[in-house]
Motif scaffolding. Structure first.
Motif, PDB file in Angstrom:
ATOM      1  N   ALA A 130       0.939  -1.172  -0.011  1.00  0.00           N
ATOM      2  CA  ALA A 130      -0.062   0.016   0.023  1.00  0.00           C
ATOM      3  C   ALA A 130       0.850   1.147   0.127  1.00  0.00           C
ATOM      4  O   ALA A 130       0.368   2.229  -0.116  1.00  0.00           O
ATOM      5  N   ARG A 131       2.095   1.054   0.160  1.00  0.00           N
ATOM      6  CA  ARG A 131       3.050   2.249   0.078  1.00  0.00           C
ATOM      7  C   ARG A 131       3.313   2.770  -1.475  1.00  0.00           C
ATOM      8  O   ARG A 131       3.210   1.984  -2.312  1.00  0.00           O
ATOM      9  N   THR A 132       3.844   3.987  -1.172  1.00  0.00           N
ATOM     10  CA  THR A 132       4.224   4.636  -2.400  1.00  0.00           C
ATOM     11  C   THR A 132       5.534   3.805  -2.905  1.00  0.00           C
ATOM     12  O   THR A 132       6.287   3.297  -2.459  1.00  0.00           O
ATOM     13  N   THR A 133       5.934   3.910  -4.376  1.00  0.00           N
ATOM     14  CA  THR A 133       6.849   3.436  -4.798  1.00  0.00           C
ATOM     15  C   THR A 133       8.228   3.902  -4.264  1.00  0.00           C
ATOM     16  O   THR A 133       9.019   2.936  -3.844  1.00  0.00           O
ATOM     17  N   ALA A 134       8.180   5.302  -4.021  1.00  0.00           N
ATOM     18  CA  ALA A 134       9.408   5.922  -3.408  1.00  0.00           C
ATOM     19  C   ALA A 134       9.669   5.316  -2.165  1.00  0.00           C
ATOM     20  O   ALA A 134      10.785   4.878  -1.622  1.00  0.00           O
ATOM     21  N   SER A 135       8.320   5.130  -1.176  1.00  0.00           N
ATOM     22  CA  SER A 135       8.570   4.583   0.189  1.00  0.00           C
ATOM     23  C   SER A 135       8.979   2.967   0.185  1.00  0.00           C
ATOM     24  O   SER A 135       9.773   2.558   0.904  1.00  0.00           O
ATOM     25  N   ARG A 136       8.438   2.545  -0.836  1.00  0.00           N
ATOM     26  CA  ARG A 136       8.825   0.744  -0.771  1.00  0.00           C
ATOM     27  C   ARG A 136      10.270   0.936  -1.244  1.00  0.00           C
ATOM     28  O   ARG A 136      11.133  -0.175  -0.773  1.00  0.00           O
ATOM     29  N   ALA A 137      10.762   1.470  -2.121  1.00  0.00           N
ATOM     30  CA  ALA A 137      12.096   1.518  -2.677  1.00  0.00           C
ATOM     31  C   ALA A 137      13.053   1.890  -1.237  1.00  0.00           C
ATOM     32  O   ALA A 137      14.109   1.237  -1.173  1.00  0.00           O
ATOM     33  N   ALA A 138      12.743   2.886  -0.723  1.00  0.00           N
ATOM     34  CA  ALA A 138      13.500   3.302   0.529  1.00  0.00           C
ATOM     35  C   ALA A 138      13.559   2.424   1.625  1.00  0.00           C
ATOM     36  O   ALA A 138      14.537   2.006   2.102  1.00  0.00           O
ATOM     37  N   SER A 139      12.449   1.649   1.538  1.00  0.00           N
ATOM     38  CA  SER A 139      12.481   0.658   2.553  1.00  0.00           C
ATOM     39  C   SER A 139      13.539  -0.580   2.185  1.00  0.00           C
ATOM     40  O   SER A 139      14.326  -1.101   3.013  1.00  0.00           O
ATOM     41  N   LEU A 140      13.389  -1.057   1.072  1.00  0.00           N
ATOM     42  CA  LEU A 140      14.230  -2.141   0.321  1.00  0.00           C
ATOM     43  C   LEU A 140      15.749  -1.648   0.333  1.00  0.00           C
ATOM     44  O   LEU A 140      16.446  -2.361   0.598  1.00  0.00           O
ATOM     45  N   ALA A 141      16.023  -0.488   0.239  1.00  0.00           N
ATOM     46  CA  ALA A 141      17.286   0.381   0.162  1.00  0.00           C
ATOM     47  C   ALA A 141      17.930   0.113   1.457  1.00  0.00           C
ATOM     48  O   ALA A 141      19.262   0.003   1.646  1.00  0.00           O
ATOM     49  N   GLU A 155      22.557   6.542  -2.382  1.00  0.00           N
ATOM     50  CA  GLU A 155      21.968   6.659  -3.781  1.00  0.00           C
ATOM     51  C   GLU A 155      22.127   5.440  -4.506  1.00  0.00           C
ATOM     52  O   GLU A 155      21.274   5.336  -5.328  1.00  0.00           O
ATOM     53  N   HIS A 156      23.304   4.962  -4.485  1.00  0.00           N
ATOM     54  CA  HIS A 156      23.225   3.511  -5.450  1.00  0.00           C
ATOM     55  C   HIS A 156      22.181   2.664  -4.978  1.00  0.00           C
ATOM     56  O   HIS A 156      21.534   2.063  -5.668  1.00  0.00           O
ATOM     57  N   ALA A 157      22.085   2.297  -3.689  1.00  0.00           N
ATOM     58  CA  ALA A 157      21.073   1.407  -3.387  1.00  0.00           C
ATOM     59  C   ALA A 157      19.513   1.863  -3.558  1.00  0.00           C
ATOM     60  O   ALA A 157      18.963   0.781  -3.837  1.00  0.00           O
ATOM     61  N   LEU A 158      19.283   3.253  -3.306  1.00  0.00           N
ATOM     62  CA  LEU A 158      18.108   3.726  -3.757  1.00  0.00           C
ATOM     63  C   LEU A 158      17.757   3.317  -5.276  1.00  0.00           C
ATOM     64  O   LEU A 158      16.689   3.099  -5.567  1.00  0.00           O
ATOM     65  N   ALA A 159      18.786   3.498  -6.042  1.00  0.00           N
ATOM     66  CA  ALA A 159      18.421   3.460  -7.573  1.00  0.00           C
ATOM     67  C   ALA A 159      18.393   1.996  -7.934  1.00  0.00           C
ATOM     68  O   ALA A 159      17.379   1.667  -8.479  1.00  0.00           O
ATOM     69  N   ALA A 160      18.981   1.032  -7.221  1.00  0.00           N
ATOM     70  CA  ALA A 160      18.910  -0.292  -7.420  1.00  0.00           C
ATOM     71  C   ALA A 160      17.420  -0.738  -6.907  1.00  0.00           C
ATOM     72  O   ALA A 160      16.888  -1.613  -7.647  1.00  0.00           O
ATOM     73  N   ALA A 161      16.892  -0.115  -5.701  1.00  0.00           N
ATOM     74  CA  ALA A 161      15.628  -0.644  -5.356  1.00  0.00           C
ATOM     75  C   ALA A 161      14.646   0.012  -6.131  1.00  0.00           C
ATOM     76  O   ALA A 161      13.570  -0.773  -6.323  1.00  0.00           O
ATOM     77  N   GLU A 162      14.684   1.164  -6.538  1.00  0.00           N
ATOM     78  CA  GLU A 162      13.627   1.582  -7.524  1.00  0.00           C
ATOM     79  C   GLU A 162      13.639   0.941  -8.770  1.00  0.00           C
ATOM     80  O   GLU A 162      12.323   0.702  -8.950  1.00  0.00           O
ATOM     81  N   ARG A 163      14.651   0.400  -9.116  1.00  0.00           N
ATOM     82  CA  ARG A 163      14.506  -0.547 -10.635  1.00  0.00           C
ATOM     83  C   ARG A 163      13.904  -1.778 -10.160  1.00  0.00           C
ATOM     84  O   ARG A 163      12.943  -2.256 -10.945  1.00  0.00           O
ATOM     85  N   ALA A 164      14.246  -2.346  -9.068  1.00  0.00           N
ATOM     86  CA  ALA A 164      13.478  -3.651  -8.657  1.00  0.00           C
ATOM     87  C   ALA A 164      12.075  -3.602  -8.268  1.00  0.00           C
ATOM     88  O   ALA A 164      11.110  -4.308  -8.714  1.00  0.00           O
ATOM     89  N   VAL A 165      11.659  -2.347  -7.728  1.00  0.00           N
ATOM     90  CA  VAL A 165      10.186  -2.223  -7.724  1.00  0.00           C
ATOM     91  C   VAL A 165       9.461  -1.881  -8.802  1.00  0.00           C
ATOM     92  O   VAL A 165       8.154  -2.606  -9.152  1.00  0.00           O
ATOM     93  N   GLN A 166      10.025  -1.355  -9.781  1.00  0.00           N
ATOM     94  CA  GLN A 166       9.408  -1.127 -11.202  1.00  0.00           C
ATOM     95  C   GLN A 166       9.327  -2.217 -12.063  1.00  0.00           C
ATOM     96  O   GLN A 166       8.409  -2.535 -12.626  1.00  0.00           O
ATOM     97  N   ALA A 167      10.417  -2.971 -11.677  1.00  0.00           N
ATOM     98  CA  ALA A 167      10.336  -4.263 -12.441  1.00  0.00           C
ATOM     99  C   ALA A 167       9.344  -5.492 -12.067  1.00  0.00           C
ATOM    100  O   ALA A 167       8.698  -6.093 -12.658  1.00  0.00           O
ATOM    101  N   ASP A 168       9.168  -5.356 -10.644  1.00  0.00           N
ATOM    102  CA  ASP A 168       8.241  -6.064 -10.129  1.00  0.00           C
ATOM    103  C   ASP A 168       7.469  -5.469  -8.698  1.00  0.00           C
ATOM    104  O   ASP A 168       8.038  -5.286  -7.747  1.00  0.00           O
ATOM    105  N   PRO A 169       6.387  -4.888  -9.123  1.00  0.00           N
ATOM    106  CA  PRO A 169       5.443  -4.100  -8.107  1.00  0.00           C
ATOM    107  C   PRO A 169       5.211  -5.014  -6.935  1.00  0.00           C
ATOM    108  O   PRO A 169       4.738  -4.486  -5.736  1.00  0.00           O
ATOM    109  N   ASP A 170       5.195  -6.373  -6.987  1.00  0.00           N
ATOM    110  CA  ASP A 170       4.865  -7.117  -5.996  1.00  0.00           C
ATOM    111  C   ASP A 170       6.094  -7.232  -4.997  1.00  0.00           C
ATOM    112  O   ASP A 170       5.921  -8.180  -3.876  1.00  0.00           O
TER     113      ASP A 170
END
Length: 216
Positions: A130-141, A155-170
């Protein structure tokens, strides 16, 4: 000017404040909280769901941070954090906590104390999705509470996490955990410019709530 002199010059409650007729409060403190929360939203209180979570570390020292209230229901007062973070480790070792709300615009405080339990994994997964994409990426990173040697690593961890969330929203952060505080006591405090503050405490007794008017 000293800090003491500076602080003494700051006005306190120098604004119109709502009243609180404690004798007319409902039997269930959750009804009163829902009413106060609605009033806070209507009055334009900024981030009224922001609360202080207080726990105890391995040395018995208190620790606090600001989190957001996720829900209040039959399971308790819910918030989320990483189970591997300092807060998560503290709750695993000593599963009890206190929550504190302060709504400055209305001069109101709410204190909640009780035992804390993690909800099941599906509840935590639903909250994460239910969180925003940015919030999920921040949590993963985030390696929450660990030392950050170089800001570029974040910054590198956030970029990688954002790519992961975009590739698989689940994608779910396995450490993301929703906790529920089951209250043993809930206190409502209404400030007053004349220092006639009103404090009403609800204490859990068996299957009922006992109300107690406290001295300010």
């Amino acid at each position: 000017m000293s800090i003491r002199d500076l602080l003494r010059g700051v006005p306190v409650f120098a604004r119109p404040l709502p009243g609180f007729a404690a004798g007319e409060a409902p039997d269930d403190p959750h009804e009163l909280f829902a009413s106060w929360l609605a009033d806070a939203v209507t009055a334009g209180v900024l981030e009224p769901h922001a609360m202080t979570l207080s726990t105890v570390d391995a040395d018995g020292l208190p620790d606090t941070r600001i989190l957001l209230l996720r829900e209040v229901d039959a399971q308790g007062w819910q918030f989320a954090t990483d189970s591997g973070s300092a807060k998560g480790r503290q709750l695993a070792r000593h599963p009890a906590a206190a929550l504190g709300f302060y709504w400055r615009e209305q001069g109101r405080q709410i204190r909640v104390r009780g035992k804390v339990l993690p909800l099941d994994r599906e509840a935590s997964a639903r909250d994460f999705r239910a969180r925003t994409t940015a919030s999920r990426a921040a949590s993963l990173a985030s390696k929450q509470s660990e030392v950050l040697a170089d800001p570029a690593d974040l910054e590198h961890a956030l970029a990688a996490a954002e790519r992961a969330v975009q590739a698989d929203p689940d994608t779910i952060d396995p450490g993301h955990t929703v906790y529920s505080l089951v209250p043993a006591s809930i206190e409502f405090w209404q400030g007053d410019a004349g220092r006639r503050h009103v404090r009403l405490r609800y204490r859990r007794s068996a299957d009922a709530w006992q109300r107690e008017l406290l001295w300010p």
